[in-house]
Design a protein around this motif. Sequence first.
Motif, PDB file in Angstrom:
ATOM      1  N   SER A  26       0.704  -1.266  -0.016  1.00 47.70           N
ATOM      2  CA  SER A  26       0.020   0.046  -0.071  1.00 47.70           C
ATOM      3  C   SER A  26       0.779   1.416   0.017  1.00 47.70           C
ATOM      4  CB  SER A  26      -0.826  -0.032   1.264  1.00 47.70           C
ATOM      5  OG  SER A  26      -1.672   1.255   1.270  1.00 47.70           O
ATOM      6  N   THR A  27       1.782   1.344   1.024  1.00 47.39           N
ATOM      7  CA  THR A  27       2.699   2.489   0.923  1.00 47.39           C
ATOM      8  C   THR A  27       3.529   2.633  -0.486  1.00 47.39           C
ATOM      9  OG1 THR A  27       3.000   2.124   3.226  1.00 47.39           O
ATOM     10  CG2 THR A  27       4.667   3.260   2.184  1.00 47.39           C
ATOM     11  N   SER A  28       3.925   1.805  -1.069  1.00 45.46           N
ATOM     12  CA  SER A  28       4.718   1.915  -2.430  1.00 45.46           C
ATOM     13  C   SER A  28       3.684   1.999  -3.489  1.00 45.46           C
ATOM     14  CB  SER A  28       5.747   0.593  -2.386  1.00 45.46           C
ATOM     15  OG  SER A  28       4.718  -0.630  -2.594  1.00 45.46           O
ATOM     16  N   GLN A  29       2.482   1.963  -3.173  1.00 48.94           N
ATOM     17  CA  GLN A  29       1.281   1.973  -4.236  1.00 48.94           C
ATOM     18  C   GLN A  29       1.697   0.924  -5.193  1.00 48.94           C
ATOM     19  OE1 GLN A  29       0.058   5.884  -5.411  1.00 48.94           O
ATOM     20  NE2 GLN A  29       1.048   6.836  -3.518  1.00 48.94           N
ATOM     21  N   THR A  30       1.803  -0.341  -5.019  1.00 54.04           N
ATOM     22  CA  THR A  30       2.121  -1.553  -5.629  1.00 54.04           C
ATOM     23  C   THR A  30       0.773  -2.103  -6.020  1.00 54.04           C
ATOM     24  OG1 THR A  30       4.168  -1.796  -4.966  1.00 54.04           O
ATOM     25  CG2 THR A  30       3.304  -3.768  -6.204  1.00 54.04           C
ATOM     26  N   ARG A  31       0.279  -1.983  -7.407  1.00 52.40           N
ATOM     27  CA  ARG A  31      -0.828  -2.709  -7.746  1.00 52.40           C
ATOM     28  C   ARG A  31      -0.836  -3.918  -8.553  1.00 52.40           C
ATOM     29  NH1 ARG A  31      -1.988   0.622  -4.744  1.00 52.40           N
ATOM     30  NH2 ARG A  31      -3.033   2.825  -5.336  1.00 52.40           N
TER      31      ARG A  31
END
Length: 314
Positions: A105-110
């Motif tokens: 979530s913090t790294s906005q990994t989708r």
Amino acid sequence: MQILFLGTGAGMPSKQRNTSSMILKLLEERGTYWMFDCGEATQHQILRTTIKPRKLEKIFITHLHGDHIYGLPGLLGSRSFLAGDEQLTIYGPKGVKDWLEVTLSTSQTRLKYPLQIVEIEEGIIFEDEQFIVEARMLEHVIPCYGYRVTQKQLPPELLIEKADALGVPRGPLLRLLKSGEDVILPDGKTVKSSDVTGQPKNGFKVTILGDTRHCENSILLAKDSDILIHEGTFDTGTEELAREYGHSTITDAANVCESAGAKHLIVNHISARFMAEDLKTLLNQVSSYNFPIYIADDFNEFNYINGQLEKLEN
């Protein structure tokens, strides 16, 4: 079934060994890979192999020390770019779910595929028609698990010469006989499955242990295993230091294998203090045991077939 070691070092990467990760290659059995631990730079190690991350089906984490998990976020993200769209399931101790979810979530990994994270307790953690995976708590400085992978009994071999002699036509009737069903031929004659098949064969049993002192659960998990994969961070003579840090010596690993009646031992998680020239000395320390013992290096691959373990050439 093949076993490929991606990282065989202890604690941190070195010039000789990356941090912990290995793959159970189940391409013949189910067309997928199962990974055990995913230390830092595991995906870099994968680049030097034929492993396809999109075929990763399951990842089993033994414990949450960084040298066993720091490679997970990068590998999970990259799998989305490598045509990975099938569900991936991660099994591990309590805390792995929060850590991964916050990191992604913090790294906005989708991720472009379903990710299931299962926080395990002792017992059977997975079972289907082919395999059972059991987990037990080991003795390390933080919660740490070992895993036992059991392949269920294989169907009997079809004795095609006997089927031909009884007039069974090629096609669906052969498949029914192989699956254990009796069949009726077009002329009305009954052919029993037992008449044209051999004896069912036992599947393999592989035990993969995380970091641990010598303990009873290691022996229980390894009981009658075909292959035991056990850490050997320390050498014989440093038992007290090993116990202090929650680790094992190579002799501890051999003692577990012997007590469990396991058939083959592969030692990994080797301290960086040991250079390539030291491996012969380590093996000499366990030369009196009456089963094959290997020390795994990064990119070593082993093939298990017909009850025999073969170390393949890199």
